[in-house]
Design a protein around this motif. Structure first.
Motif, PDB file in Angstrom:
ATOM      1  N   GLY A   9       0.814  -1.208   0.000  1.00  0.00           N
ATOM      2  CA  GLY A   9       0.000   0.000   0.000  1.00  0.00           C
ATOM      3  C   GLY A   9       0.848   1.259   0.000  1.00  0.00           C
ATOM      4  O   GLY A   9       0.563   2.225  -0.721  1.00  0.00           O
ATOM      5  N   ALA A  10       1.907   1.247   0.787  1.00  0.00           N
ATOM      6  CA  ALA A  10       2.796   2.403   0.861  1.00  0.00           C
ATOM      7  C   ALA A  10       3.543   2.642  -0.452  1.00  0.00           C
ATOM      8  O   ALA A  10       3.817   3.787  -0.821  1.00  0.00           O
ATOM      9  N   MET A  11       3.833   1.562  -1.166  1.00  0.00           N
ATOM     10  CA  MET A  11       4.515   1.701  -2.458  1.00  0.00           C
ATOM     11  C   MET A  11       3.643   2.431  -3.477  1.00  0.00           C
ATOM     12  O   MET A  11       4.159   3.059  -4.397  1.00  0.00           O
ATOM     13  N   VAL A  12       2.356   2.364  -3.307  1.00  0.00           N
ATOM     14  CA  VAL A  12       1.433   3.107  -4.170  1.00  0.00           C
ATOM     15  C   VAL A  12       1.171   4.492  -3.587  1.00  0.00           C
ATOM     16  O   VAL A  12       1.149   5.498  -4.301  1.00  0.00           O
ATOM     17  N   GLY A  13       0.981   4.565  -2.271  1.00  0.00           N
ATOM     18  CA  GLY A  13       0.628   5.818  -1.616  1.00  0.00           C
ATOM     19  C   GLY A  13       1.691   6.896  -1.699  1.00  0.00           C
ATOM     20  O   GLY A  13       1.373   8.073  -1.925  1.00  0.00           O
ATOM     21  N   ALA A  14       2.951   6.532  -1.521  1.00  0.00           N
ATOM     22  CA  ALA A  14       4.012   7.537  -1.518  1.00  0.00           C
ATOM     23  C   ALA A  14       4.170   8.234  -2.877  1.00  0.00           C
ATOM     24  O   ALA A  14       4.170   9.469  -2.944  1.00  0.00           O
ATOM     25  N   PRO A  15       4.282   7.485  -3.980  1.00  0.00           N
ATOM     26  CA  PRO A  15       4.370   8.186  -5.266  1.00  0.00           C
ATOM     27  C   PRO A  15       3.077   8.918  -5.624  1.00  0.00           C
ATOM     28  O   PRO A  15       3.109   9.992  -6.228  1.00  0.00           O
ATOM     29  N   LEU A  16       1.940   8.350  -5.214  1.00  0.00           N
ATOM     30  CA  LEU A  16       0.663   9.020  -5.470  1.00  0.00           C
ATOM     31  C   LEU A  16       0.605  10.358  -4.739  1.00  0.00           C
ATOM     32  O   LEU A  16       0.131  11.355  -5.281  1.00  0.00           O
ATOM     33  N   ARG A  17       1.112  10.384  -3.526  1.00  0.00           N
ATOM     34  CA  ARG A  17       1.177  11.629  -2.766  1.00  0.00           C
ATOM     35  C   ARG A  17       2.039  12.656  -3.493  1.00  0.00           C
ATOM     36  O   ARG A  17       1.651  13.800  -3.684  1.00  0.00           O
ATOM     37  N   PHE A  18       3.218  12.258  -3.889  1.00  0.00           N
ATOM     38  CA  PHE A  18       4.139  13.172  -4.571  1.00  0.00           C
ATOM     39  C   PHE A  18       3.529  13.705  -5.862  1.00  0.00           C
ATOM     40  O   PHE A  18       3.527  14.908  -6.113  1.00  0.00           O
TER      41      PHE A  18
END
Length: 124
Positions: A9-18
């Motif tokens: 989930g974090a692997m998707v969330g972090a770039p999505l945030r950026f």
């Protein structure tokens, strides 16, 4: 297994945030941190939906780990919100700093409550 769900989930969330932050912020000609505001409100809404769905049995604890802890944990950012609020105040934009603090807290809480209510209405 649980930690892999959080990592995924974090692997998707972090770039999505950026990417979301940059996309939103470059479209506003203001010192207000619209990008951070947007990801925090969106993440709170998603977390509310997931939490509500888990609470009524429409989603599993694995969904909570993947989407709630992993995705939303990496998508939202309290530290950047805090930094940007302090930066606004230090740069003399105290009105914007106050607006960011008040609006962010109110909007994220409202989004989380709305997400839970929507989940309960849909699956409860």
């Amino acid at each position: 297994m649980n930690w892999l769900l959080v990592v995924a989930g974090a692997m998707v969330g972090a770039p999505l945030r950026f990417l979301t932050d940059r996309y939103v912020q470059c479209r506003h000609d203001t010192v207000f941190p619209w990008g951070t505001f947007t990801v925090n409100v969106a993440g709170s809404l998603i977390l509310g939906l997931v939490t509500g769905a888990v609470a009524v049995g429409a989603a599993s604890s694995h969904a909570q780990l993947l989407l709630g802890t992993g995705l939303c944990g990496a998508l939202t950012t309290y530290s950047t919100f805090s930094y940007e609020t302090l930066r606004l105040a230090a740069d003399g934009a105290r009105g914007w700093a106050a607006a960011n603090a008040v609006l962010s807290v109110l909007a994220t809480l409202a989004a989380a409550f709305a997400g839970v209510a929507a989940a309960r209405a849909r699956w409860g």
